[in-house]
Design a protein around this motif. Structure first.
Motif, mmCIF file in Angstrom:
data_model
loop_
_atom_site.group_PDB
_atom_site.id
_atom_site.type_symbol
_atom_site.label_atom_id
_atom_site.label_comp_id
_atom_site.label_asym_id
_atom_site.label_seq_id
_atom_site.Cartn_x
_atom_site.Cartn_y
_atom_site.Cartn_z
ATOM 1 N N MET A 40 0.832 -1.195 0.000
ATOM 2 C CA MET A 40 0.000 0.000 0.000
ATOM 3 C C MET A 40 0.872 1.253 0.000
ATOM 4 S SD MET A 40 -3.019 0.996 2.676
ATOM 5 C CE MET A 40 -3.989 2.466 2.436
ATOM 6 N N LYS A 41 0.498 2.219 -0.843
ATOM 7 C CA LYS A 41 1.295 3.436 -0.964
ATOM 8 C C LYS A 41 1.152 4.314 0.271
ATOM 9 C CE LYS A 41 0.971 3.592 -5.996
ATOM 10 N NZ LYS A 41 0.440 4.327 -7.164
ATOM 11 N N SER A 42 2.275 4.897 0.676
ATOM 12 C CA SER A 42 2.302 5.751 1.848
ATOM 13 C C SER A 42 1.780 7.154 1.502
ATOM 14 C CB SER A 42 3.728 5.852 2.399
ATOM 15 O OG SER A 42 3.831 6.872 3.337
ATOM 16 N N LYS A 43 0.712 7.583 2.197
ATOM 17 C CA LYS A 43 0.171 8.921 1.985
ATOM 18 C C LYS A 43 1.163 9.985 2.442
ATOM 19 C CE LYS A 43 -3.839 8.071 0.192
ATOM 20 N NZ LYS A 43 -4.168 8.575 -1.156
ATOM 21 N N LYS A 44 1.955 9.647 3.452
ATOM 22 C CA LYS A 44 2.971 10.568 3.946
ATOM 23 C C LYS A 44 4.011 10.847 2.870
ATOM 24 C CE LYS A 44 6.160 11.265 7.802
ATOM 25 N NZ LYS A 44 6.740 10.678 9.049
ATOM 26 N N LYS A 45 4.394 9.790 2.153
ATOM 27 C CA LYS A 45 5.363 9.925 1.075
ATOM 28 C C LYS A 45 4.793 10.787 -0.055
ATOM 29 C CE LYS A 45 8.932 8.898 -1.555
ATOM 30 N NZ LYS A 45 10.268 9.500 -1.321
ATOM 31 N N GLU A 46 3.511 10.559 -0.368
ATOM 32 C CA GLU A 46 2.862 11.331 -1.438
ATOM 33 C C GLU A 46 2.790 12.814 -1.063
ATOM 34 O OE1 GLU A 46 -0.904 10.867 -4.458
ATOM 35 O OE2 GLU A 46 -1.161 10.221 -2.377
ATOM 36 N N LYS A 47 2.438 13.099 0.195
ATOM 37 C CA LYS A 47 2.383 14.490 0.640
ATOM 38 C C LYS A 47 3.757 15.150 0.553
ATOM 39 C CE LYS A 47 -1.578 14.154 3.781
ATOM 40 N NZ LYS A 47 -2.039 14.225 5.188
ATOM 41 N N SER A 48 4.790 14.374 0.826
ATOM 42 C CA SER A 48 6.162 14.879 0.750
ATOM 43 C C SER A 48 6.523 15.250 -0.699
ATOM 44 C CB SER A 48 7.140 13.826 1.279
ATOM 45 O OG SER A 48 8.470 14.232 1.091
ATOM 46 N N LEU A 49 6.068 14.428 -1.654
ATOM 47 C CA LEU A 49 6.320 14.713 -3.081
ATOM 48 C C LEU A 49 5.611 15.995 -3.509
ATOM 49 C CD1 LEU A 49 5.896 11.121 -4.601
ATOM 50 C CD2 LEU A 49 8.038 12.414 -4.427
ATOM 51 N N ILE A 50 4.357 16.150 -3.088
ATOM 52 C CA ILE A 50 3.576 17.341 -3.450
ATOM 53 C C ILE A 50 4.185 18.588 -2.816
ATOM 54 C CG2 ILE A 50 1.316 18.459 -3.343
ATOM 55 C CD1 ILE A 50 1.473 16.033 -5.211
ATOM 56 N N LYS A 51 4.642 18.453 -1.574
ATOM 57 C CA LYS A 51 5.269 19.576 -0.891
ATOM 58 C C LYS A 51 6.540 20.014 -1.622
ATOM 59 C CE LYS A 51 6.952 21.068 3.644
ATOM 60 N NZ LYS A 51 7.202 20.661 5.057
ATOM 61 N N GLU A 52 7.308 19.041 -2.072
ATOM 62 C CA GLU A 52 8.536 19.345 -2.816
ATOM 63 C C GLU A 52 8.210 20.015 -4.148
ATOM 64 O OE1 GLU A 52 12.627 17.014 -4.163
ATOM 65 O OE2 GLU A 52 11.157 15.995 -2.873
ATOM 66 N N LEU A 53 7.133 19.561 -4.798
ATOM 67 C CA LEU A 53 6.702 20.160 -6.062
ATOM 68 C C LEU A 53 6.246 21.610 -5.852
ATOM 69 C CD1 LEU A 53 6.087 19.780 -9.100
ATOM 70 C CD2 LEU A 53 3.818 18.978 -8.437
ATOM 71 N N ASP A 54 5.493 21.841 -4.770
ATOM 72 C CA ASP A 54 5.053 23.200 -4.453
ATOM 73 C C ASP A 54 6.243 24.120 -4.184
ATOM 74 O OD1 ASP A 54 2.383 22.596 -4.749
ATOM 75 O OD2 ASP A 54 2.061 22.142 -2.620
ATOM 76 N N GLY A 55 7.288 23.550 -3.559
ATOM 77 C CA GLY A 55 8.509 24.322 -3.304
ATOM 78 C C GLY A 55 9.172 24.774 -4.597
ATOM 79 N N ILE A 56 9.211 23.872 -5.582
ATOM 80 C CA ILE A 56 9.796 24.209 -6.891
ATOM 81 C C ILE A 56 8.942 25.250 -7.604
ATOM 82 C CG2 ILE A 56 10.268 23.284 -9.201
ATOM 83 C CD1 ILE A 56 11.184 20.694 -7.838
ATOM 84 N N ARG A 57 7.608 25.118 -7.494
ATOM 85 C CA ARG A 57 6.711 26.100 -8.111
ATOM 86 C C ARG A 57 6.955 27.494 -7.555
ATOM 87 N NH1 ARG A 57 1.522 22.203 -7.374
ATOM 88 N NH2 ARG A 57 1.460 21.241 -9.449
ATOM 89 N N SER A 58 7.135 27.580 -6.241
ATOM 90 C CA SER A 58 7.347 28.884 -5.619
ATOM 91 C C SER A 58 8.688 29.484 -6.022
ATOM 92 C CB SER A 58 7.278 28.761 -4.090
ATOM 93 O OG SER A 58 8.326 27.941 -3.599
ATOM 94 N N LEU A 59 9.683 28.641 -6.258
ATOM 95 C CA LEU A 59 11.008 29.129 -6.654
ATOM 96 C C LEU A 59 11.031 29.660 -8.082
ATOM 97 C CD1 LEU A 59 13.287 26.335 -5.099
ATOM 98 C CD2 LEU A 59 13.159 28.732 -4.391
ATOM 99 N N LYS A 60 10.064 29.213 -8.913
ATOM 100 C CA LYS A 60 10.019 29.665 -10.311
ATOM 101 C C LYS A 60 9.830 31.171 -10.416
ATOM 102 C CE LYS A 60 6.894 27.250 -12.446
ATOM 103 N NZ LYS A 60 6.077 26.763 -13.580
ATOM 104 N N ASN A 61 9.176 31.767 -9.422
ATOM 105 C CA ASN A 61 8.890 33.195 -9.448
ATOM 106 C C ASN A 61 10.008 34.029 -8.830
ATOM 107 O OD1 ASN A 61 6.322 32.668 -10.568
ATOM 108 N ND2 ASN A 61 5.499 32.243 -8.529
ATOM 109 N N GLU A 62 11.044 33.349 -8.353
ATOM 110 C CA GLU A 62 12.179 34.058 -7.768
ATOM 111 C C GLU A 62 13.351 34.043 -8.749
ATOM 112 O OE1 GLU A 62 12.999 32.439 -3.932
ATOM 113 O OE2 GLU A 62 10.909 32.528 -3.273
ATOM 114 N N SER A 63 14.389 34.780 -8.399
ATOM 115 C CA SER A 63 15.547 34.910 -9.290
ATOM 116 C C SER A 63 16.523 33.748 -9.108
ATOM 117 C CB SER A 63 16.271 36.231 -9.024
ATOM 118 O OG SER A 63 16.663 36.316 -7.660
#
Length: 310
Positions: free
Chosen positions: A1-24
């Motif tokens: 069974m897939k870990s929901k904690k692991k999935e949340k960690s992936l989404i959090k990392e993706l959101d971090g990259i999205r936020s960095l796109k708007n910075e220099s």
């Protein structure tokens, strides 16, 4: 069974990259982060076309398009070896961007098809199903359609960068068709601007007038986004220079419209000059024929000897 904690960690990392796109931040650094994240996501979901992989493909493709657009704006290096290396890198990034955006598009299209089928079945069973369920599915469809429009816009950006304006416009128009009945003024403004700009770059007859219609729509939607009310500003050519507005994006759009009007006026002036020459051409032809007849006459006109050079 897939870990929901692991999935949340992936989404959090993706959101971090999205936020960095708007910075220099260096886009190459973002690309490296995204490559590692996609590998982790694919390993977690165990299927490259898993429904959840679309957002990862889209962000990676978007970053690659940004890198390509940035490379176009950078100063060209005159050394052949460096130029060849740069072109090879751009070719690789172009291919990767297409692959990732098309993969995201395929996943979203499949999701949208399933949601529409589910909605269709519910409509047939309306008497037996709560109306609230249909509202929830409609909301999901709207979200999925927005995702699809963003993918189409990014593919259009990539094709425009490649100077494939025809296909780029097709994708922009497809995105606009999805967004036209929405209240997403930000994306509506963006896609109208991209259409107007691509039309100018395509540089076909009448491009200025068509482009101006989209630039004006871009301004109106952008105004509505910032001020939360419909735009009643006169955007005619004579009034553009009189508009005073405290918003950098709206100022940029006004400047773009002014530049396009200048280009349109230059084209119109050139066309008038061409028409003037066309209308005077028969008269010029008659004069040329008359001078040709004189040259063939005798060397003496009205008793005056004409000396001609052979």
């Amino acid at each position: 069974m897939k870990s929901k904690k692991k999935e949340k960690s992936l989404i959090k990392e993706l959101d971090g990259i999205r936020s960095l796109k708007n910075e220099s931040i260096d886009l190459k650094e973002l690309e490296d982060k995204m490559v590692k994240l996609i590998e982790k996501a694919a390993q977690y979901y165990q299927d490259q076309l898993d429904n959840n992989m679309a957002q990862f493909y889209f962000e990676y493709g978007s970053i690659l398009v940004q890198i390509l657009e940035q490379s176009q704006d950078s100063v060209e290096n005159s050394l052949n070896c460096v130029e060849i290396s740069r072109n090879d890198r751009e070719l690789k990034n172009t291919q990767l961007a297409f692959e990732n955006l098309e993969a995201a598009k395929t996943i979203i299209r499949n999701r949208l098809d399933k949601q529409n089928i589910e909605m269709y079945k519910l409509q047939e069973q309306l008497q037996r199903k709560p109306f609230q369920i249909m509202i929830e599915i409609r909301s999901k469809i709207n979200e999925t359609e927005l995702e699809m429009s963003l993918i189409l816009i990014r593919i259009g950006d990539l094709q425009t960068w490649r100077e494939d304006y025809k296909d780029g416009l097709l994708n922009f128009y497809a995105a606009l068709d999805i967004l036209k009945n929405s209240f997403n003024y930000k994306e509506l403004s963006a896609v109208h601007f991209k259409i107007g700009n691509a039309i100018l770059l395509q540089n076909e007859n009448g491009c200025e007038k068509l482009s101006l219609s989209h630039l004006e729509q871009s301004f109106r939607y952008c105004y509505q986004q910032f001020f939360n009310k419909e735009c009643d500003i006169d955007l005619s050519e004579k009034n553009l220079s009189k508009i005073v507005i405290d918003n950098d994006l709206l100022k940029m759009l006004i400047e773009k419209m002014e530049d396009t009007y200048i280009q349109l006026n230059e084209v119109n002036a050139c066309q008038k000059e061409i028409e003037r020459w066309k209308s005077s051409e028969p008269i010029l032809q008659q004069e040329i024929q008359y001078l040709g007849k004189i040259s063939k006459q005798s060397q003496e006109i009205n008793g005056i000897q004409i000396k001609r050079k052979n």
